[in-house]
Design a protein around this motif. Structure first.
Motif, PDB file in Angstrom:
ATOM      1  N   ALA A  73       0.847  -1.194   0.000  1.00  0.00           N
ATOM      2  CA  ALA A  73       0.000   0.000   0.000  1.00  0.00           C
ATOM      3  C   ALA A  73       0.878   1.238   0.000  1.00  0.00           C
ATOM      4  CB  ALA A  73      -0.913  -0.015   1.218  1.00  0.00           C
ATOM      5  N   HIS A  74       0.502   2.212  -0.826  1.00  0.00           N
ATOM      6  CA  HIS A  74       1.335   3.406  -1.019  1.00  0.00           C
ATOM      7  C   HIS A  74       0.431   4.607  -1.219  1.00  0.00           C
ATOM      8  CE1 HIS A  74       4.706   5.868  -2.388  1.00  0.00           C
ATOM      9  NE2 HIS A  74       3.952   6.244  -3.417  1.00  0.00           N
ATOM     10  N   ARG A  75       0.719   5.676  -0.501  1.00  0.00           N
ATOM     11  CA  ARG A  75      -0.080   6.895  -0.631  1.00  0.00           C
ATOM     12  C   ARG A  75       0.671   7.924  -1.448  1.00  0.00           C
ATOM     13  NH1 ARG A  75      -3.043   8.491   4.498  1.00  0.00           N
ATOM     14  NH2 ARG A  75      -4.452   6.936   3.615  1.00  0.00           N
ATOM     15  N   PRO A  76       0.119   8.362  -2.574  1.00  0.00           N
ATOM     16  CA  PRO A  76       0.773   9.394  -3.377  1.00  0.00           C
ATOM     17  C   PRO A  76       0.698  10.754  -2.695  1.00  0.00           C
ATOM     18  CG  PRO A  76      -1.367   8.858  -4.294  1.00  0.00           C
ATOM     19  CD  PRO A  76      -1.133   7.892  -3.175  1.00  0.00           C
ATOM     20  N   GLY A  77       1.666  11.594  -3.009  1.00  0.00           N
ATOM     21  CA  GLY A  77       1.646  12.948  -2.490  1.00  0.00           C
ATOM     22  C   GLY A  77       2.733  13.251  -1.498  1.00  0.00           C
ATOM     23  N   PHE A  78       3.304  12.227  -0.863  1.00  0.00           N
ATOM     24  CA  PHE A  78       4.322  12.458   0.158  1.00  0.00           C
ATOM     25  C   PHE A  78       5.726  12.092  -0.334  1.00  0.00           C
ATOM     26  CE2 PHE A  78       0.473  11.085   2.659  1.00  0.00           C
ATOM     27  CZ  PHE A  78       0.023  12.374   2.842  1.00  0.00           C
ATOM     28  N   THR A  79       5.802  11.310  -1.389  1.00  0.00           N
ATOM     29  CA  THR A  79       7.063  10.925  -2.012  1.00  0.00           C
ATOM     30  C   THR A  79       7.002  11.343  -3.475  1.00  0.00           C
ATOM     31  OG1 THR A  79       7.156   8.977  -0.584  1.00  0.00           O
ATOM     32  CG2 THR A  79       8.625   8.997  -2.484  1.00  0.00           C
ATOM     33  N   GLN A  80       8.083  11.847  -4.009  1.00  0.00           N
ATOM     34  CA  GLN A  80       8.080  12.161  -5.429  1.00  0.00           C
ATOM     35  C   GLN A  80       7.828  10.879  -6.230  1.00  0.00           C
ATOM     36  OE1 GLN A  80       8.295  15.081  -7.171  1.00  0.00           O
ATOM     37  NE2 GLN A  80       8.083  16.086  -5.177  1.00  0.00           N
ATOM     38  N   PRO A  81       6.995  10.925  -7.265  1.00  0.00           N
ATOM     39  CA  PRO A  81       6.658   9.698  -7.992  1.00  0.00           C
ATOM     40  C   PRO A  81       7.870   9.042  -8.658  1.00  0.00           C
ATOM     41  CG  PRO A  81       5.808  11.648  -9.124  1.00  0.00           C
ATOM     42  CD  PRO A  81       6.260  12.097  -7.782  1.00  0.00           C
ATOM     43  N   THR A  82       8.854   9.815  -9.060  1.00  0.00           N
ATOM     44  CA  THR A  82      10.050   9.216  -9.657  1.00  0.00           C
ATOM     45  C   THR A  82      10.806   8.384  -8.615  1.00  0.00           C
ATOM     46  OG1 THR A  82      11.142  11.336  -9.224  1.00  0.00           O
ATOM     47  CG2 THR A  82      10.357  10.927 -11.470  1.00  0.00           C
ATOM     48  N   LEU A  83      10.924   8.921  -7.402  1.00  0.00           N
ATOM     49  CA  LEU A  83      11.597   8.187  -6.341  1.00  0.00           C
ATOM     50  C   LEU A  83      10.796   6.954  -5.938  1.00  0.00           C
ATOM     51  CD1 LEU A  83      13.721   7.755  -4.150  1.00  0.00           C
ATOM     52  CD2 LEU A  83      12.501   9.436  -2.732  1.00  0.00           C
ATOM     53  N   ALA A  84       9.472   7.112  -5.811  1.00  0.00           N
ATOM     54  CA  ALA A  84       8.627   5.973  -5.451  1.00  0.00           C
ATOM     55  C   ALA A  84       8.761   4.854  -6.477  1.00  0.00           C
ATOM     56  CB  ALA A  84       7.174   6.409  -5.334  1.00  0.00           C
ATOM     57  N   ALA A  85       8.833   5.213  -7.751  1.00  0.00           N
ATOM     58  CA  ALA A  85       8.977   4.197  -8.798  1.00  0.00           C
ATOM     59  C   ALA A  85      10.285   3.432  -8.636  1.00  0.00           C
ATOM     60  CB  ALA A  85       8.914   4.860 -10.172  1.00  0.00           C
ATOM     61  N   ARG A  86      11.371   4.139  -8.327  1.00  0.00           N
ATOM     62  CA  ARG A  86      12.647   3.453  -8.162  1.00  0.00           C
ATOM     63  C   ARG A  86      12.658   2.590  -6.903  1.00  0.00           C
ATOM     64  NH1 ARG A  86      14.290   8.627  -9.506  1.00  0.00           N
ATOM     65  NH2 ARG A  86      15.336   9.008  -7.500  1.00  0.00           N
ATOM     66  N   GLN A  87      12.011   3.056  -5.857  1.00  0.00           N
ATOM     67  CA  GLN A  87      11.912   2.242  -4.644  1.00  0.00           C
ATOM     68  C   GLN A  87      11.154   0.947  -4.934  1.00  0.00           C
ATOM     69  OE1 GLN A  87       9.996   5.179  -2.168  1.00  0.00           O
ATOM     70  NE2 GLN A  87      11.913   5.739  -1.138  1.00  0.00           N
ATOM     71  N   LEU A  88      10.023   1.059  -5.604  1.00  0.00           N
ATOM     72  CA  LEU A  88       9.210  -0.121  -5.911  1.00  0.00           C
ATOM     73  C   LEU A  88       9.942  -1.059  -6.862  1.00  0.00           C
ATOM     74  CD1 LEU A  88       5.779   1.681  -6.292  1.00  0.00           C
ATOM     75  CD2 LEU A  88       6.309  -0.053  -4.567  1.00  0.00           C
ATOM     76  N   ALA A  89      10.602  -0.499  -7.874  1.00  0.00           N
ATOM     77  CA  ALA A  89      11.327  -1.334  -8.826  1.00  0.00           C
ATOM     78  C   ALA A  89      12.487  -2.061  -8.151  1.00  0.00           C
ATOM     79  CB  ALA A  89      11.842  -0.485  -9.992  1.00  0.00           C
TER      80      ALA A  89
END
Length: 363
Positions: free
Chosen positions: A76-92
């Protein structure tokens, strides 16, 4: 169509019936036991929840992935608190380290007070969904793009964004029943997630999401339904167990000074679920005892009966398009073990027979 089972790893063995356990914010032994039990029980994935005052879901998923080999994780992940580019790299990164076992469940957030705890103050629901829509545009380009990209939007600005680590097949789950949510789901969701309403209400949501997806030329959205099965060897024993759960929830809420009536749900999904809870029992097996007491706060409706009877009810949902079932119990660890032993094998066998029969008729 095949059926997928999603389990649940909270951060301790607590639930509405076991409130005292919540004092242990993160129980490492429970997380490990729950991961191993649900892998052994043939769950496809487990949801790792998100909350503004709870442990971090990606880190818990990483630990659980390190002690399992096949179990998938729905982070589960809430958008808005992490930059989406960083979130994508974390998930990948998590996806590659786990051997491709990660999916993400996007939780936009409907309760203003919870959003404020993480510093998101002054946004309304429409604005948050607009932000989520743009967030997912950027996140997917970073996850799946083959070349650097620019993005100039209302909420995010990216210049030559590109990730050396990608996860092109990482599934995106998404929920929400407001018009804004349904539109975002139509654009982005590989799997749309909803709570356990009646068959008629679920059919209506499935139709709305499919119509939204069709507007974006998308026709392969899956559907996940969240339920709390209460199973026993006999129907009588299962209903007795359900009644005992209700009484324990009532006692826990009274002891904590929490309301039992007069609830005002904070979002559209909870309002729908509370409307479903106007009757204690609906359809074949749908039971709303806990939803009535808690104001339908989250996944709180169940199916009650023997494993075979609950399977019958699940097949009714499967027939209208639900191909993922998120199931968790009120005794989280023991119920997960029971589902893996007594319920999941029966459902998989019945679904296989149903699919074979439908294919024969179609042929």
């Amino acid at each position: 169509m095949s059926v997928k089972f999603i389990g649940y790893i909270g951060f301790n063995n607590g639930s509405e019936t076991q409130a005292a356990v919540r004092s242990r914010a993160l129980d490492k032994e429970y997380v490990e036991a729950a991961a191993r039990a649900q892998e052994a029980g043939d769950f496809d994935r487990v949801l790792i929840p998100f909350g503004s005052n709870s442990p971090e879901s990606q880190i818990v998923a990483a630990h659980a992935a390190a002690i399992t080999t096949r179990l998938g994780f729905l982070v589960a992940h809430r958008p808005g608190f992490t930059q989406p580019t960083l979130a994508a790299r974390q998930l990948a990164t998590l996806d590659q380290l786990s051997g491709g076992r990660v999916a993400v469940h996007i939780i936009t957030g409907g309760a203003d007070d919870e959003m404020a705890r993480d510093g998101d103050v002054g946004t309304d629901k429409a604005e948050r969904y607009a932000r989520t829509d743009e967030y997912l545009d950027v996140l997917k380009q970073e996850l799946r793009g083959t070349a650097p990209f620019d993005h100039s939007g209302r909420f995010y600005q990216v210049r030559q964004g590109f990730s050396a680590i990608q996860a092109a097949n990482l599934p995106i789950f998404f929920g929400g029943t407001s018009p804004e949510a349904i539109d975002v789901a139509g654009r982005h969701a590989e799997v749309y997630a909803t709570w356990g309403e009646t068959l008629d209400a679920t059919r209506e949501v499935v139709q709305r999401v499919r119509a939204s997806a069709a507007r974006y030329n998308r026709h392969d959205v899956g559907f996940s339904l969240s339920l709390r099965p209460v199973i026993a060897d006999t129907e009588e024993a299962a209903w007795k167990k359900a009644d005992e759960i209700v009484e324990q929830v009532r006692a826990n809420r009274e002891a904590a000074g929490l309301p039992l009536t007069g609830h005002t749900p904070p979002n559209d999904g909870a309002r729908r679920l509370l409307a479903t809870a106007s009757k204690l029992r609906q359809d074949k097996r749908l039971w709303t005892g806990v939803a009535q007491l808690t104001g339908a706060s989250g996944n709180s409706t169940g199916l009650v009966g023997t494993p075979e009877q609950v399977t019958d009810a699940l097949l009714d949902y499967y027939e209208i398009g639900v191909d993922h079932f998120l199931i968790r119990g009120f005794d989280p660890l023991q119920d997960a073990i029971d589902y893996g032993r007594d319920l999941i094998p029966v459902v998989r066998e019945r679904v296989a027979a149903f699919d074979e029969s439908r294919a024969t008729i179609a042929a």
